[in-house]
Design a protein around this motif. Structure first.
Motif, PDB file in Angstrom:
ATOM      1  N   UNK A   1       0.850  -1.209   0.000  1.00  0.00           N
ATOM      2  CA  UNK A   1       0.000   0.000   0.000  1.00  0.00           C
ATOM      3  C   UNK A   1       0.880   1.251   0.000  1.00  0.00           C
ATOM      4  N   UNK A   2       1.994   1.165   0.714  1.00  0.00           N
ATOM      5  CA  UNK A   2       2.899   2.323   0.794  1.00  0.00           C
ATOM      6  C   UNK A   2       3.415   2.677  -0.611  1.00  0.00           C
ATOM      7  N   UNK A   3       3.853   1.662  -1.366  1.00  0.00           N
ATOM      8  CA  UNK A   3       4.343   1.915  -2.726  1.00  0.00           C
ATOM      9  C   UNK A   3       3.233   2.502  -3.594  1.00  0.00           C
ATOM     10  N   UNK A   4       2.049   1.920  -3.488  1.00  0.00           N
ATOM     11  CA  UNK A   4       0.929   2.403  -4.317  1.00  0.00           C
ATOM     12  C   UNK A   4       0.583   3.847  -3.954  1.00  0.00           C
ATOM     13  N   UNK A   5       0.578   4.118  -2.634  1.00  0.00           N
ATOM     14  CA  UNK A   5       0.203   5.468  -2.204  1.00  0.00           C
ATOM     15  C   UNK A   5       1.271   6.499  -2.574  1.00  0.00           C
ATOM     16  N   UNK A   6       2.529   6.104  -2.479  1.00  0.00           N
ATOM     17  CA  UNK A   6       3.598   7.041  -2.871  1.00  0.00           C
ATOM     18  C   UNK A   6       3.526   7.340  -4.368  1.00  0.00           C
ATOM     19  N   UNK A   7       3.253   6.313  -5.169  1.00  0.00           N
ATOM     20  CA  UNK A   7       3.103   6.556  -6.612  1.00  0.00           C
ATOM     21  C   UNK A   7       1.903   7.464  -6.864  1.00  0.00           C
ATOM     22  N   UNK A   8       0.828   7.225  -6.125  1.00  0.00           N
ATOM     23  CA  UNK A   8      -0.375   8.063  -6.262  1.00  0.00           C
ATOM     24  C   UNK A   8      -0.034   9.525  -5.986  1.00  0.00           C
ATOM     25  N   UNK A   9       0.676   9.745  -4.900  1.00  0.00           N
ATOM     26  CA  UNK A   9       1.040  11.116  -4.519  1.00  0.00           C
ATOM     27  C   UNK A   9       1.894  11.781  -5.613  1.00  0.00           C
ATOM     28  N   UNK A  10       2.853  11.001  -6.126  1.00  0.00           N
ATOM     29  CA  UNK A  10       3.724  11.553  -7.182  1.00  0.00           C
ATOM     30  C   UNK A  10       2.909  11.888  -8.427  1.00  0.00           C
ATOM     31  N   UNK A  11       1.965  11.027  -8.757  1.00  0.00           N
ATOM     32  CA  UNK A  11       1.148  11.271  -9.958  1.00  0.00           C
ATOM     33  C   UNK A  11       0.326  12.546  -9.806  1.00  0.00           C
ATOM     34  N   UNK A  12      -0.272  12.742  -8.619  1.00  0.00           N
ATOM     35  CA  UNK A  12      -1.057  13.969  -8.405  1.00  0.00           C
ATOM     36  C   UNK A  12      -0.165  15.198  -8.576  1.00  0.00           C
ATOM     37  N   UNK A  13       1.042  15.104  -8.015  1.00  0.00           N
ATOM     38  CA  UNK A  13       1.935  16.270  -8.072  1.00  0.00           C
ATOM     39  C   UNK A  13       2.463  16.497  -9.479  1.00  0.00           C
ATOM     40  N   UNK A  14       2.883  15.410 -10.142  1.00  0.00           N
ATOM     41  CA  UNK A  14       3.548  15.575 -11.437  1.00  0.00           C
ATOM     42  C   UNK A  14       2.575  15.893 -12.563  1.00  0.00           C
ATOM     43  N   UNK A  15       1.380  15.317 -12.509  1.00  0.00           N
ATOM     44  CA  UNK A  15       0.489  15.446 -13.670  1.00  0.00           C
ATOM     45  C   UNK A  15      -0.849  16.100 -13.348  1.00  0.00           C
ATOM     46  N   UNK A  16      -0.976  16.573 -12.112  1.00  0.00           N
ATOM     47  CA  UNK A  16      -2.196  17.306 -11.777  1.00  0.00           C
ATOM     48  C   UNK A  16      -3.458  16.476 -12.066  1.00  0.00           C
ATOM     49  N   UNK A  17      -3.420  15.217 -11.707  1.00  0.00           N
ATOM     50  CA  UNK A  17      -4.552  14.336 -12.014  1.00  0.00           C
ATOM     51  C   UNK A  17      -5.781  14.708 -11.200  1.00  0.00           C
ATOM     52  N   UNK A  18      -6.944  14.469 -11.778  1.00  0.00           N
ATOM     53  CA  UNK A  18      -8.187  14.659 -11.024  1.00  0.00           C
ATOM     54  C   UNK A  18      -8.388  13.504 -10.055  1.00  0.00           C
ATOM     55  N   UNK A  19      -8.140  12.306 -10.530  1.00  0.00           N
ATOM     56  CA  UNK A  19      -8.345  11.136  -9.682  1.00  0.00           C
ATOM     57  C   UNK A  19      -7.363  10.034 -10.028  1.00  0.00           C
ATOM     58  N   UNK A  20      -6.991   9.288  -8.997  1.00  0.00           N
ATOM     59  CA  UNK A  20      -6.322   8.004  -9.214  1.00  0.00           C
ATOM     60  C   UNK A  20      -7.313   6.949  -8.726  1.00  0.00           C
ATOM     61  N   UNK A  21      -7.655   6.031  -9.582  1.00  0.00           N
ATOM     62  CA  UNK A  21      -8.586   4.966  -9.201  1.00  0.00           C
ATOM     63  C   UNK A  21      -7.802   3.700  -8.864  1.00  0.00           C
ATOM     64  N   UNK A  22      -8.357   2.944  -7.939  1.00  0.00           N
ATOM     65  CA  UNK A  22      -7.733   1.677  -7.554  1.00  0.00           C
ATOM     66  C   UNK A  22      -8.684   0.547  -7.915  1.00  0.00           C
ATOM     67  N   UNK A  23      -8.102  -0.519  -8.424  1.00  0.00           N
ATOM     68  CA  UNK A  23      -8.931  -1.638  -8.826  1.00  0.00           C
ATOM     69  C   UNK A  23      -8.392  -2.912  -8.188  1.00  0.00           C
ATOM     70  N   UNK A  24      -9.196  -3.474  -7.268  1.00  0.00           N
ATOM     71  CA  UNK A  24      -8.774  -4.729  -6.619  1.00  0.00           C
ATOM     72  C   UNK A  24      -8.580  -5.785  -7.698  1.00  0.00           C
TER      73      UNK A  24
END
Ligand code: SF4
Length: 411
Positions: free
Chosen positions: A232-255
């Motif tokens: 989860x830590x890796x996924x969340x860190x990537x999520x944070x980087x994506x929001x910062x780098x690309x100004x995303x509206x949403x990151x969706x997670x799919x089990x």
């Protein structure tokens, strides 16, 4: 309607259900004399049989993929029924469904047919037909295909509301392992281009009122949870980087739903990790609206979220020395850290505090979830929790149900 097209739709809509990045929000575009409109959050949603939120016309352009991603039902090595829509078929279906009131918009994804450019050209043709020929002003969300010519991405971006480029896995290593034909660098190119296009548009709009819109509802992406050992830590860190780098509206997670067998994949018998997905969504909200950082939520030595408690209350347990907080004194940032207080209730508390001292009984009326919050706050110096301020005491009081049991509807 042509039965051949309906058969195609059945196959391709089924293949599309694993793509969860379909929610619409953040667009408010007027109708200029054509069909439909896309008022904010106005798109029709439905719940698929596995509990996912989907828009009614959610389909793939094709499931005939030339790539062979290990986790994907559409991978080239699978022996499944292959179908491809023509651009005219998708446009006609959208309009027919719209006229019958089945849908308010289109979510169009695609496997890689022949090559990225060929696939992106087909998607472009669909949106051109809808916007220019059918004068359709409804919500359109399409997939940006990594590796496609930037000129094609630009043309599509000028016609649609939202685009998403799914990175699917959170690290280069995982991509190399399960999706070796996907080039991690090329995945980010269209994201960068969309971000730059949106910024450029904002700039243009300051000078020219009628500058053409470019992906006005922003971009999103999706990551699969549980297909690899990524924490989860890796996924969340990537999520944070994506929001910062690309100004995303949403990151969706799919089990991860096991659909294929393979030595690199989790057992096909495993149930999708839905609760893990849920905790990641909660953490994602904390990143976007509560000013938490990924490293605060999962610190040094922590890899996955505790499934028994939500990430915010877990953070509070780790920083119990900061509680209880005095509701009439703390800053809005601190209010947002109190479990049971959301962005709306924090706003109401701040507004109310300007005119009057808040009393304990006011809090639930302001939307504070007192069942949780009472252990983490004082009101005018008084603590209202029925347990001592210790993590053990609060955990006992909250007594969470086992994550693996169905919660009582009446608890
Ligand atoms: S490129 Fe997309 S559709 Fe094709 S196998 Fe990979 S994940 Fe599946």
């Amino acid at each position: 309607m042509d039965t051949q097209i309906i058969t195609k739709l059945q196959t391709l809509a089924e293949s599309a259900k694993y793509d969860v990045s379909c929610a619409s929000s953040g667009v408010d575009k007027s109708n200029k004399g054509g069909l439909g409109n896309s008022a904010a959050c106005g798109i029709c949603h439905a719940w698929s049989s596995d509990g996912r939120c989907i828009s009614l016309l959610k389909t793939l352009m094709t499931n005939d993929c030339v790539y062979d991603c290990a986790y994907c039902i559409n991978r080239s090595s699978n022996d499944i029924r292959r179908e491809s829509f023509t651009a005219e078929e998708v446009a006609t279906l959208t309009i027919e469904f719209y006229r019958r009131n089945y849908i308010e918009g289109l979510f169009l994804s695609s496997a890689i047919e022949k090559n990225p450019n060929y696939t992106m050209e087909k998607i472009l043709k669909v949106v051109q037909l809808l916007r220019h020929q059918h004068k359709f002003f409804g919500y359109i969300h399409v997939k940006g295909i990594p590796g496609a010519d930037p000129a094609l991405i630009r043309q599509v971006g000028l016609l649609v509301d939202r685009m998403s480029v799914n990175i699917e896995l959170p690290t280069r290593e995982s991509l190399r392992l399960l999706a070796p034909q996907k080039n991690p660098e090329k995945l980010f190119d269209p994201m960068r281009q969309i971000k730059d296009g949106i910024l450029q548009l904002k700039d243009d709009r300051m000078h020219f009122k009628h500058a053409p819109a470019f992906v006005p509802a922003g971009q999103s992406t999706q990551m699969i949870v549980g297909a690899t050992d990524d924490s989860d830590k890796t996924i969340l860190e990537t999520t944070e980087k994506l929001y910062k780098a690309f100004d995303l509206k949403r990151v969706y997670f799919s089990a991860y739903v096991p659909v294929n067998e393979g030595s690199l994949l989790p057992s096909i018998q495993l149930a999708p990790p839905k609760l893990r997905e849920h905790r990641l969504y909660q953490a994602d909200f904390l990143l976007r609206f509560y000013k938490f950082s990924a490293s605060e939520l999962l610190g040094e030595g922590e890899h996955n979220f505790d499934l028994a408690y939500d990430p915010k209350i877990n953070w509070a347990f780790k920083h119990i020395e900061q509680f209880p907080m005095e509701i009439n004194r703390v800053s809005v940032e601190e209010l947002l850290r109190i479990p049971g207080i959301g962005t709306t209730s924090a706003r109401r508390i701040m507004r109310q505090r300007k005119v009057v001292t808040i009393q304990y009984d006011d809090l639930s009326k302001m939307g504070v979830v007192m069942k949780r919050a009472k252990y983490f706050l004082t009101c005018n110096g008084k603590f209202y929790g029925d347990k001592a301020m210790s993590v053990c005491g609060i955990k006992t009081a909250l007594n969470p149900p086992s994550p693996y049991n169905q919660m009582s509807l009446f608890a």
